[in-house]
Design a protein around this motif. Structure first.
Motif, PDB file in Angstrom:
ATOM      1  N   GLN A  82      20.355  16.131 -10.876  1.00 47.94           N
ATOM      2  CA  GLN A  82      19.742  15.426  -9.766  1.00 47.94           C
ATOM      3  C   GLN A  82      18.485  14.701 -10.254  1.00 47.94           C
ATOM      4  O   GLN A  82      17.768  15.193 -11.113  1.00 47.94           O
ATOM      5  N   VAL A  83      18.263  13.532  -9.670  1.00 53.77           N
ATOM      6  CA  VAL A  83      17.132  12.700 -10.049  1.00 53.77           C
ATOM      7  C   VAL A  83      16.208  12.550  -8.855  1.00 53.77           C
ATOM      8  O   VAL A  83      16.656  12.291  -7.737  1.00 53.77           O
ATOM      9  N   GLN A  84      14.941  12.717  -9.090  1.00 55.87           N
ATOM     10  CA  GLN A  84      13.935  12.462  -8.060  1.00 55.87           C
ATOM     11  C   GLN A  84      13.136  11.227  -8.448  1.00 55.87           C
ATOM     12  O   GLN A  84      12.764  11.058  -9.609  1.00 55.87           O
ATOM     13  N   LEU A  85      12.875  10.368  -7.471  1.00 55.14           N
ATOM     14  CA  LEU A  85      12.108   9.153  -7.692  1.00 55.14           C
ATOM     15  C   LEU A  85      10.850   9.189  -6.840  1.00 55.14           C
ATOM     16  O   LEU A  85      10.927   9.467  -5.640  1.00 55.14           O
ATOM     17  N   VAL A  86       9.726   8.883  -7.469  1.00 56.41           N
ATOM     18  CA  VAL A  86       8.454   8.863  -6.751  1.00 56.41           C
ATOM     19  C   VAL A  86       7.827   7.490  -6.935  1.00 56.41           C
ATOM     20  O   VAL A  86       7.594   7.051  -8.074  1.00 56.41           O
ATOM     21  N   GLU A  87       7.567   6.825  -5.804  1.00 51.69           N
ATOM     22  CA  GLU A  87       6.991   5.487  -5.824  1.00 51.69           C
ATOM     23  C   GLU A  87       5.499   5.546  -5.525  1.00 51.69           C
ATOM     24  O   GLU A  87       5.022   6.462  -4.860  1.00 51.69           O
ATOM     25  N   SER A  88       4.814   4.518  -5.975  1.00 47.47           N
ATOM     26  CA  SER A  88       3.399   4.371  -5.647  1.00 47.47           C
ATOM     27  C   SER A  88       3.036   2.894  -5.727  1.00 47.47           C
ATOM     28  O   SER A  88       3.787   2.093  -6.300  1.00 47.47           O
ATOM     29  N   GLY A  89       1.895   2.552  -5.125  1.00 49.12           N
ATOM     30  CA  GLY A  89       1.378   1.205  -5.287  1.00 49.12           C
ATOM     31  C   GLY A  89       1.455   0.308  -4.071  1.00 49.12           C
ATOM     32  O   GLY A  89       0.978  -0.827  -4.112  1.00 49.12           O
ATOM     33  N   GLY A  90       2.050   0.770  -2.990  1.00 50.72           N
ATOM     34  CA  GLY A  90       2.095  -0.063  -1.798  1.00 50.72           C
ATOM     35  C   GLY A  90       0.727  -0.160  -1.143  1.00 50.72           C
ATOM     36  O   GLY A  90      -0.243   0.459  -1.570  1.00 50.72           O
ATOM     37  N   GLY A  91       0.650  -0.977  -0.096  1.00 48.11           N
ATOM     38  CA  GLY A  91      -0.610  -1.111   0.611  1.00 48.11           C
ATOM     39  C   GLY A  91      -0.668  -2.369   1.429  1.00 48.11           C
ATOM     40  O   GLY A  91       0.349  -3.028   1.680  1.00 48.11           O
ATOM     41  N   LEU A  92      -1.879  -2.689   1.864  1.00 47.40           N
ATOM     42  CA  LEU A  92      -2.139  -3.866   2.678  1.00 47.40           C
ATOM     43  C   LEU A  92      -2.826  -4.921   1.820  1.00 47.40           C
ATOM     44  O   LEU A  92      -3.810  -4.614   1.122  1.00 47.40           O
ATOM     45  N   VAL A  93      -2.317  -6.143   1.888  1.00 46.78           N
ATOM     46  CA  VAL A  93      -2.882  -7.221   1.092  1.00 46.78           C
ATOM     47  C   VAL A  93      -2.804  -8.511   1.898  1.00 46.78           C
ATOM     48  O   VAL A  93      -1.919  -8.665   2.743  1.00 46.78           O
ATOM     49  N   GLN A  94      -3.713  -9.415   1.636  1.00 45.27           N
ATOM     50  CA  GLN A  94      -3.673 -10.716   2.293  1.00 45.27           C
ATOM     51  C   GLN A  94      -2.636 -11.616   1.636  1.00 45.27           C
ATOM     52  O   GLN A  94      -2.299 -11.441   0.451  1.00 45.27           O
ATOM     53  N   ALA A  95      -2.156 -12.564   2.384  1.00 50.16           N
ATOM     54  CA  ALA A  95      -1.212 -13.545   1.844  1.00 50.16           C
ATOM     55  C   ALA A  95      -1.815 -14.211   0.610  1.00 50.16           C
ATOM     56  O   ALA A  95      -2.998 -14.547   0.588  1.00 50.16           O
ATOM     57  N   GLY A  96      -0.962 -14.354  -0.411  1.00 49.17           N
ATOM     58  CA  GLY A  96      -1.425 -14.908  -1.677  1.00 49.17           C
ATOM     59  C   GLY A  96      -1.886 -13.859  -2.669  1.00 49.17           C
ATOM     60  O   GLY A  96      -2.110 -14.174  -3.844  1.00 49.17           O
ATOM     61  N   GLY A  97      -2.022 -12.634  -2.201  1.00 51.63           N
ATOM     62  CA  GLY A  97      -2.472 -11.560  -3.066  1.00 51.63           C
ATOM     63  C   GLY A  97      -1.348 -10.947  -3.881  1.00 51.63           C
ATOM     64  O   GLY A  97      -0.204 -11.411  -3.846  1.00 51.63           O
ATOM     65  N   SER A  98      -1.696  -9.887  -4.610  1.00 50.53           N
ATOM     66  CA  SER A  98      -0.743  -9.231  -5.505  1.00 50.53           C
ATOM     67  C   SER A  98      -0.772  -7.724  -5.314  1.00 50.53           C
ATOM     68  O   SER A  98      -1.793  -7.150  -4.924  1.00 50.53           O
ATOM     69  N   LEU A  99       0.363  -7.121  -5.605  1.00 47.66           N
ATOM     70  CA  LEU A  99       0.494  -5.663  -5.649  1.00 47.66           C
ATOM     71  C   LEU A  99       1.445  -5.309  -6.776  1.00 47.66           C
ATOM     72  O   LEU A  99       2.324  -6.107  -7.130  1.00 47.66           O
ATOM     73  N   ARG A 100       1.279  -4.116  -7.297  1.00 45.78           N
ATOM     74  CA  ARG A 100       2.192  -3.617  -8.326  1.00 45.78           C
ATOM     75  C   ARG A 100       2.726  -2.271  -7.884  1.00 45.78           C
ATOM     76  O   ARG A 100       1.954  -1.327  -7.659  1.00 45.78           O
ATOM     77  N   LEU A 101       4.041  -2.189  -7.751  1.00 50.67           N
ATOM     78  CA  LEU A 101       4.701  -0.947  -7.392  1.00 50.67           C
ATOM     79  C   LEU A 101       5.176  -0.234  -8.654  1.00 50.67           C
ATOM     80  O   LEU A 101       5.614  -0.880  -9.604  1.00 50.67           O
ATOM     81  N   SER A 102       5.086   1.070  -8.618  1.00 48.13           N
ATOM     82  CA  SER A 102       5.566   1.892  -9.723  1.00 48.13           C
ATOM     83  C   SER A 102       6.551   2.927  -9.198  1.00 48.13           C
ATOM     84  O   SER A 102       6.443   3.370  -8.053  1.00 48.13           O
ATOM     85  N   CYS A 103       7.470   3.300 -10.058  1.00 51.86           N
ATOM     86  CA  CYS A 103       8.465   4.309  -9.681  1.00 51.86           C
ATOM     87  C   CYS A 103       8.786   5.135 -10.912  1.00 51.86           C
ATOM     88  O   CYS A 103       9.174   4.578 -11.949  1.00 51.86           O
ATOM     89  N   ALA A 104       8.632   6.436 -10.789  1.00 56.95           N
ATOM     90  CA  ALA A 104       8.912   7.334 -11.907  1.00 56.95           C
ATOM     91  C   ALA A 104      10.037   8.287 -11.536  1.00 56.95           C
ATOM     92  O   ALA A 104      10.031   8.871 -10.450  1.00 56.95           O
ATOM     93  N   ALA A 105      10.978   8.440 -12.441  1.00 62.06           N
ATOM     94  CA  ALA A 105      12.120   9.335 -12.234  1.00 62.06           C
ATOM     95  C   ALA A 105      11.894  10.644 -12.970  1.00 62.06           C
ATOM     96  O   ALA A 105      11.335  10.661 -14.068  1.00 62.06           O
ATOM     97  N   SER A 106      12.345  11.705 -12.366  1.00 61.41           N
ATOM     98  CA  SER A 106      12.252  13.010 -13.016  1.00 61.41           C
ATOM     99  C   SER A 106      13.429  13.862 -12.583  1.00 61.41           C
ATOM    100  O   SER A 106      14.151  13.524 -11.642  1.00 61.41           O
ATOM    101  N   GLY A 107      13.617  14.966 -13.303  1.00 63.96           N
ATOM    102  CA  GLY A 107      14.604  15.937 -12.873  1.00 63.96           C
ATOM    103  C   GLY A 107      15.975  15.776 -13.486  1.00 63.96           C
ATOM    104  O   GLY A 107      16.902  16.478 -13.144  1.00 63.96           O
ATOM    105  N   SER A 108      16.108  14.831 -14.410  1.00 66.97           N
ATOM    106  CA  SER A 108      17.417  14.659 -15.012  1.00 66.97           C
ATOM    107  C   SER A 108      17.275  14.406 -16.501  1.00 66.97           C
ATOM    108  O   SER A 108      16.386  13.698 -16.924  1.00 66.97           O
ATOM    109  N   SER A 109      18.170  14.966 -17.268  1.00 66.75           N
ATOM    110  CA  SER A 109      18.141  14.698 -18.701  1.00 66.75           C
ATOM    111  C   SER A 109      19.092  13.575 -19.082  1.00 66.75           C
ATOM    112  O   SER A 109      19.169  13.202 -20.236  1.00 66.75           O
ATOM    113  N   LEU A 110      19.813  13.052 -18.085  1.00 69.19           N
ATOM    114  CA  LEU A 110      20.764  11.989 -18.366  1.00 69.19           C
ATOM    115  C   LEU A 110      20.068  10.649 -18.492  1.00 69.19           C
ATOM    116  O   LEU A 110      18.986  10.444 -17.941  1.00 69.19           O
TER     117      LEU A 110
END
Length: 120
Positions: A1-29
């Protein structure tokens, strides 16, 4: 089984930038395709971008030229750099990882979602 954890969302004004991250864990595959989807209120979930294990990328037309997807196989992570954000980009963004490196129809594993809100 794989677990995914995201981060990096939020509130931003138009024209701005955000960076989302996602890390997987729990699997050796090995993880195949990693992707980002989003779902806006009252709309169906849509595929935003995906990247194969070898680094091949594809984007929805609505985000081409503004979003960049990347991944770090050693860290089992994927990232979504979002630039020049627009109010219509407002949605819950979900990370997805698949066992397959080519079958986009595979449901795969899902993160819990992270809210991105772009104000005008």
């Amino acid at each position: 089984q794989v677990q995914l954890v995201e981060s990096g969302g939020g509130l931003v004004q138009a024209g701005g930038s955000l960076r989302l991250s996602c890390a997987a864990s729990g699997s050796s595959l090995r993880i195949g395709v990693m992707a980002w989807y989003r779902q806006a209120p009252g709309k169906q979930r849509e595929l935003v971008a995906f990247i194969s294990r070898g680094g091949n990328k594809n984007y929805a037309d609505s985000v081409k030229g503004r979003y960049t997807i990347s991944r770090d196989n050693a860290k089992k992570s994927t990232y979504l750099q979002m630039n020049n954000l627009k109010p219509e980009d407002t949605a819950v963004y979900y990370c997805n990882a698949k066992d397959s490196d080519y079958d986009l129809n595979e449901n795969g594993y899902w993160g819990q979602g992270t809210q991105v809100t772009v104000s005008s």
